[in-house]
Write a protein that holds these residues in place. Structure first.
Motif, PDB file in Angstrom:
ATOM      1  N   GLU A 183       8.343  -1.894  -0.301  1.00 32.54           N
ATOM      2  CA  GLU A 183       6.937  -2.144   0.030  1.00 32.54           C
ATOM      3  C   GLU A 183       6.673  -3.476   0.722  1.00 32.54           C
ATOM      4  N   GLN A 217      -2.352   5.819   2.729  1.00 32.60           N
ATOM      5  CA  GLN A 217      -2.098   4.545   2.047  1.00 32.60           C
ATOM      6  C   GLN A 217      -1.342   3.549   2.923  1.00 32.60           C
ATOM      7  N   HIS A 218      -0.874   3.992   4.091  1.00 35.61           N
ATOM      8  CA  HIS A 218      -0.128   3.107   4.977  1.00 35.61           C
ATOM      9  C   HIS A 218      -0.874   2.918   6.298  1.00 35.61           C
ATOM     10  N   SER A 348      -0.788   4.650 -11.739  1.00 37.00           N
ATOM     11  CA  SER A 348      -1.144   3.528 -10.869  1.00 37.00           C
ATOM     12  C   SER A 348       0.067   2.639 -10.613  1.00 37.00           C
ATOM     13  N   LYS A 382      -1.559  -5.026  -3.605  1.00 34.47           N
ATOM     14  CA  LYS A 382      -1.872  -3.615  -3.433  1.00 34.47           C
ATOM     15  C   LYS A 382      -2.147  -2.998  -4.795  1.00 34.47           C
ATOM     16  N   ASP A 384      -2.525   0.929  -5.952  1.00 36.79           N
ATOM     17  CA  ASP A 384      -2.488   2.327  -5.540  1.00 36.79           C
ATOM     18  C   ASP A 384      -2.573   3.244  -6.755  1.00 36.79           C
ATOM     19  N   THR A 386      -2.517   7.488  -8.074  1.00 36.55           N
ATOM     20  CA  THR A 386      -2.293   8.912  -7.844  1.00 36.55           C
ATOM     21  C   THR A 386      -2.895   9.664  -9.016  1.00 36.55           C
ATOM     22  N   ARG A 396      -5.035  10.587  -3.947  1.00 33.80           N
ATOM     23  CA  ARG A 396      -4.468   9.240  -3.820  1.00 33.80           C
ATOM     24  C   ARG A 396      -5.565   8.317  -3.318  1.00 33.80           C
ATOM     25  N   GLY A 398      -6.801   3.797  -3.222  1.00 36.19           N
ATOM     26  CA  GLY A 398      -6.417   2.434  -3.537  1.00 36.19           C
ATOM     27  C   GLY A 398      -6.951   1.429  -2.542  1.00 36.19           C
ATOM     28  N   GLN A 400      -5.822  -2.567  -0.523  1.00 39.26           N
ATOM     29  CA  GLN A 400      -4.751  -3.482  -0.144  1.00 39.26           C
ATOM     30  C   GLN A 400      -5.354  -4.713   0.521  1.00 39.26           C
ATOM     31  N   TYR A 435      -8.515   3.204   0.977  1.00 42.16           N
ATOM     32  CA  TYR A 435      -8.147   4.542   1.423  1.00 42.16           C
ATOM     33  C   TYR A 435      -8.397   5.560   0.314  1.00 42.16           C
ATOM     34  N   ARG A 453      -8.978   6.132   5.858  1.00 47.05           N
ATOM     35  CA  ARG A 453      -8.590   4.745   5.617  1.00 47.05           C
ATOM     36  C   ARG A 453      -9.558   3.849   6.384  1.00 47.05           C
TER      37      ARG A 453
END
Length: 776
Positions: A183, A217-218, A348, A382, A384, A386, A396, A398, A400, A435, A453
């Motif tokens: 990550e 998430q990215h 999480s 971050k 995140d 699920t 999903r 979260g 960042q 997101y 996002r």
């Protein structure tokens, strides 16, 4: 804001019927029996409910919500024995399962650890997943197993040049690839000026490349995500492995701290060319420095059933020099992760991340002594989540946040040097994102993955911003900003959508759309990511890059899943693409914006892929037909031109043959159309001097590129009498000695000064190497 509320409402309405039913949840981890490592992407199915199942996440965790009753759970991971577990579900349960490797299957090579029909049934498209065991069977340059070079052999991926570790994905530049190691972003993934990557295969567990359909998430890059996960360490017993190669040696140690509860891994690699230099009798050679080293380390600790901690780090550096010059560069990353289960369905992961890339070069000659330094640092947080809502919905969401600090360049002269002190404007920025996405199975055949996002980027002080007149050449004023004072803010939405429709049990069609925003930019005059390139943030004059990509594909498996094939087509259009004016001066320039031009780009193509994943002979064949071009006002008279890495045709053949339980052979053949280049087409005289007259931008092509690599491995495996295994690998890089053009330059003919001649340079002829590996 209205769009976000609409999506939230839609997700709630879709989920409400499932919430109204009385159900219970089965959850747990799927692990390797021998090492205790979590298995990423293992399949968990229900025998009594065909089509109902779930895959494990990046930590091996799964969750299934089912009506109360008695079921038979099937745990499947290719290369492992399928395990069935009868369960009586009257209340929420936790069930951890350890899978054993299939000893019979190991006699044959199985090049993927996914479920056999994953190609057809999964949501993934434009995604390539590789296992380290597969990569280690490939021929390697100087015996160095390289994750990135293996990725370069996949459809839609182009190499940045002979032997280099830079890569281009679907028409994007090297800076448009987000490379994550546990990550943490890795800004320069190269050793020895790009000949090797920084990823030590002995420390790597999982490699996944997203070329499109990138999860919500990215973000932060336009073209691809290369997600690399490190091993967690053997939680069952002490294990030591390593190897001695032509240019480097490696050693990895992993062991439990508390058995089945915590473990660690430490893996190191170092080249030793400098040690041979010291044995020379020539003082000039003896004092040379040329080496790199890597150190990967990871620790994990299970606090209790609901909490687990991971700490991982990477430290690597290159050093080169002699009495006249020096240069070094390196990466350092650190990741602290906390996994927490709020309940059986809500998982999480909270992550603290540090990333640091820096370089230095300079002269050691007294009268011209200087050191040139540059650095980029990131600090990230971050969070995140699920939420396994039910077998048909997986949410999903979260947030960042990343603080970037940029030090573009600083030149420090020596005490007796004539070189001046130079320091370019340092700056900082904050990048944030929120997101939300949902993977939903609408029917037995149709599944959607949709999300949104929102990202923002604020360029901050301390720093100064020049004000320009109409000609945008010389500054007319300067505005100075204090620490953390906002200079410029950008933000926007990035929608994501993927769909899969199963035609039957052996085939499916898939489609995806994603929008990406990129706020960091690489300033470089080379064709690959070199250590001495400069990263700059979006600012007053440099706008974020944007890309929209659509893709569609047909996926089919043959002969009881022995073969998997796919055909994908894609189209990508890009805005605010950066290019340079002709004869641009980009280094040590504190007014870099005056050398940059902005325009639009497009890339489109088709990718064909056929893979054999079972049997003694395994591997794949791929072919890519593509085109990439850019239109930038002020370049090429405003007409579209191909980029340096535009290659119309590219193909790869990668094969591994298990000749016997102890011997296997590997072969890679790769072909690509030559890269586009700008060449002189004439010359003219002015004031008694001769100058070249160049063609249109990238109007010519280098010769086509092709190469064959071969390898043979002899292995002595473990058995009841032998507690360790060892192997010898012989690799031959460029087996038929193809002199592929690395570059072409022009000079006056030695025989006739009135003529200009082209000179081709190439890097490698035939390069054999031998590597010894051990494991106990």
């Amino acid at each position: 804001m209205k769009k976000q509320l609409f999506i939230l409402t839609l997700l709630w309405l879709l989920a409400f019927p499932a919430l109204a039913q009385e159900k219970v949840t089965l959850s747990g981890y799927v692990k390797d029996h021998a090492s205790g490592e979590g298995l990423i992407g293992a399949s968990v199915g229900v025998q009594e409910l065909p089509g109902v199942g779930v895959g494990t996440n990046a930590y091996g965790f799964y969750s299934l919500t089912l009506p109360k009753g008695t079921y038979t759970l099937l745990y499947n991971y290719l290369g492992y024995v399928t395990t069935s577990k009868p369960v009586q579900l009257n209340a929420n349960q936790k069930l951890d399962v350890e899978l054993r490797q299939n000893a019979t299957a190991l006699k044959e090579v199985e090049i993927t650890t996914r479920k056999e029909d994953h190609n057809v049934r999964s949501m993934e498209m434009s995604t390539l997943k590789m296992q380290v065991a597969e990569i280690k069977n490939m021929p390697a340059l100087l015996g160095e197993v390289d994750v990135v070079k293996a990725v370069q052999l996949m459809p839609g991926v182009q190499t940045a040049g002979e032997g280099t570790s830079g890569f281009y994905v679907r028409g994007g530049g090297v800076d448009q690839n987000l490379i994550l190691l546990d990550e943490a972003p890795v800004y320069n993934a190269s050793h020895l000026m790009g000949f090797f990557s920084v990823f030590n295969a002995d420390a790597i567990k999982d490699v996944q490349l997203y070329k499109g359909g990138i999860p919500a998430q990215h973000g932060g890059r336009l073209s691809s995500l290369l997600d690399i996960r490190m091993k967690e360490g053997n939680s069952k017993k002490l294990a030591v492995s390593g190897g001695i190669g032509t240019v480097s040696s490696r050693l990895t140690v992993e062991a439990p701290i508390v058995k089945d509860k915590s473990s660690f891994i430490i893996s190191g690699r170092r080249t030793y060319a400098d040690m041979f230099f010291k044995a020379s009798s020539d003082p000039e050679v003896k004092n040379n420095q040329l080496y790199f080293y890597d150190l990967n380390t990871k620790l994990n600790y299970t606090l209790n059933e609901k909490n687990r901690l991971f700490v991982s780090g990477y430290f690597g550096r290159d050093v080169a020099g002699n009495k006249q010059f020096m240069m070094d560069w390196g990466n350092a990353t650190a990741t602290l992760r906390w996994n927490h289960l709020f309940n059986d369905r809500l998982f999480s992961n909270t992550t603290l991340i540090f990333s640091d890339f820096d370089y230095a070069l300079g002269s050691r000659v007294t009268e011209s002594e200087f050191t040139w330094k540059s650095r980029i640092k990131d600090y990230s947080l971050k969070n995140d989540y699920t939420y396994f809502l039910n077998p048909k919905n997986q949410l999903r969401f979260g947030l960042q946040g990343t603080y970037h600090h940029f030090m573009p360049a600083e030149v420090v002269p020596g005490p007796e040097s004539y070189v001046s002190n130079i320091k370019l404007n340092a700056t900082s920025a904050f990048e944030g994102a929120l997101y939300l996405s949902n993977e939903q199975q609408l029917t037995d055949r149709l599944t959607l993955d949709y999300g949104l996002r929102f990202s923002s980027f604020t360029n901050m002080g301390p720093g100064k911003v020049y004000q320009y007149g109409p000609d945008f050449d010389m500054p007319v004023d300067t505005v100075t900003y204090g620490r953390f004072e906002k200079i410029k803010t950008y933000s926007g939405l990035e929608p994501r959508l993927s769909a899969k429709y199963e035609l039957n049990g052996a085939s499916s069609i898939k489609a995806s759309y994603n929008r990406m925003r990129q706020y960091l930019h690489l300033v470089s005059n080379s064709t690959s990511a070199m250590p001495f390139d400069i990263w700059i943030p979006s600012s007053t004059y440099v706008q974020p890059q944007l890309a929209d990509q659509v893709a569609a594909g047909y996926f089919r498996n043959f002969h009881d899943n022995m073969f998997e094939g796919s055909v994908e087509v894609y189209y990508k259009w890009m805005d605010n693409q950066i290019d340079y004016k002709d004869y641009a001066e980009i280094f040590l320039n504190d007014r870099l914006e005056t050398e940059l031009l902005r325009g639009n780009g497009e890339a489109y193509g088709a990718e064909f892929y056929l893979r054999k994943q079972k049997g003694l002979l395994t591997g794949w064949v791929s072919y890519t037909l593509s085109k990439t071009e850019r239109t930038v006002p002020g370049i090429n008279n405003g007409k579209a031109y191909p980029l340096r890495y535009d290659r119309r045709h590219a193909g790869n053949v990668v094969l591994t043959y298990q000749f016997s339980p102890s011997i296997n052979f590997g072969a890679n053949w790769t072909y690509a159309t030559g890269g586009a280049v700008t060449m002189p087409v004439g010359r003219y005289e002015y004031n008694g001097k001769t100058y070249p007259l160049y063609s249109e931008r990238n109007g010519y092509r280098l010769p086509d590129y092709h190469r064959l690599d071969l390898s043979a491995t002899y292995e002595k495996p473990k058995n009841e009498f032998r507690k360790y295994s060892s192997s010898w690998t012989l690799s031959i890089y460029n087996a038929y000695a193809r002199k592929n053009a690395f570059s072409v330059y022009f000079r006056e003919s030695e025989n006739d000064a009135t003529k200009t001649e082209a000179v081709k340079t190439y890097l490698f002829g035939i390069i054999p190497s031998v590597t010894y590996n051990f494991n106990f």
